[in-house]
Design an enzyme around this catalytic site. Sequence first.
Site, PDB file in Angstrom:
ATOM      1  N   LYS A 111      25.860  33.924  33.610  1.00  0.00           N
ATOM      2  CA  LYS A 111      26.721  32.757  33.351  1.00  0.00           C
ATOM      3  C   LYS A 111      28.202  33.117  33.462  1.00  0.00           C
ATOM      4  CE  LYS A 111      24.339  29.049  32.628  1.00  0.00           C
ATOM      5  NZ  LYS A 111      23.115  29.086  31.880  1.00  0.00           N
ATOM      6  N   LYS A 194      15.162  31.033  42.212  1.00  0.00           N
ATOM      7  CA  LYS A 194      14.263  30.053  41.591  1.00  0.00           C
ATOM      8  C   LYS A 194      14.729  28.615  41.787  1.00  0.00           C
ATOM      9  CE  LYS A 194      16.547  29.933  37.133  1.00  0.00           C
ATOM     10  NZ  LYS A 194      16.470  29.778  35.704  1.00  0.00           N
ATOM     11  N   LYS A 197      18.254  23.251  38.529  1.00  0.00           N
ATOM     12  CA  LYS A 197      19.087  22.065  38.775  1.00  0.00           C
ATOM     13  C   LYS A 197      20.532  22.422  39.069  1.00  0.00           C
ATOM     14  CE  LYS A 197      17.793  21.717  34.098  1.00  0.00           C
ATOM     15  NZ  LYS A 197      16.744  21.189  33.305  1.00  0.00           N
TER      16      LYS A 197
END
Length: 331
Positions: A111, A194, A197
């Site tokens: 992140k 993967k 969204k």
Amino acid sequence: MEVVLSGIRPTGNLHLGNYFGAVRNFIKMQEENSCYFFIADYHSLTTHPTPADLHGNIRNVLAEFLATGLDPEKATLYVQSDLPETAELYLLLNMNAYIGELERCTSFKEKIRKHPENVNAGLLTYPTLMAADILLHRAHKVPVGKDQEQHLEMTRTFARRFNRMYNIEFFPEPQAYNFGEELVKVPGLDGSGKMGKSESEGNAIFLVDSPEIIRKKVMRAVSDAGPTEEGQAKTEAVENLFSLLKIMSKPETLAFFEDEYLNCRIRYGDLKKQLAEDIILFTSPIRERILEIRDDNEYLRKVTKMGAEKARESASKTIKEIREIIGISSF
Ligand code: TYM
């Protein structure tokens, strides 16, 4: 009876990764366990959604939970922020969560690499909030996708640390779980990594996507120039298409295209067409139910109210016991 718990962040609509990594297990497990499934709205605040987006996404995920077959009479379905006990346990666990171990967490490192402008304390302590969710109901099994494995490991560390510190076997050590299989990672359509969204546009297929959108996304999926020698290893992009075929299509369809690949006769256009139709066959009935449920405010209100009541019963009991264990008890 075992306690099963899991959550999903309301950051958008549910996609096939969420479904096959997590929700499919929820549906199976609600039959025979004491299940808690929730919408992790506190967690989604780390990325600063607008109030309207947050509220809309909570509605979407709730409608999608119900549309896939989660039954509010069998499992406790609730919204995380309806349980203020979560925030209290999060605070208590943070007292024994060390900066070093939080900073080493892979999802935190990822992140901060992607969003260096928003390295907030909520992001750093994301694993403690997740541990609070799980330990609040003293859960044994946590059905999640492969990407959550490390968070579960940290939850076990926090549980053991608490038990050791107060010399009591209070929290069970929860296990990441997939019904009868290994943890799953559903790949996306952009050729790497993967399905998610927040990845690139068109990478994820959502349960609510229309057949036209699904066809368009699948036909645009990344592939390669095709094998030139028999038995040639697959590129990641093609491997991903085969993994999706394995999840969504019949075994004989998979076997057919495997054979075509092996013999260098494969036409990715044909594979994609078949994959898109198999996905549509699966998502169409779910999509119809989502569209029915999504605007039924009264039903959604009833479900969340019932879920919050049931979940708070268990949460307030745990918090009361924890307070006593750590010495916050009334005179
Ligand atoms: P979230 O919202 O990112 O994802 C929800 C669930 O979907 C799974 N998942 C996948 N599984 C396989 N392949 C994929 N491509 C894929 N993408 C998503 C995730 O593994 C997850 O199970 N931190 C959690 C939410 C959470 C939680 C909890 C989970 C908060 N508290 C307590 C379990 C227990 C999350 O971000 O999930």
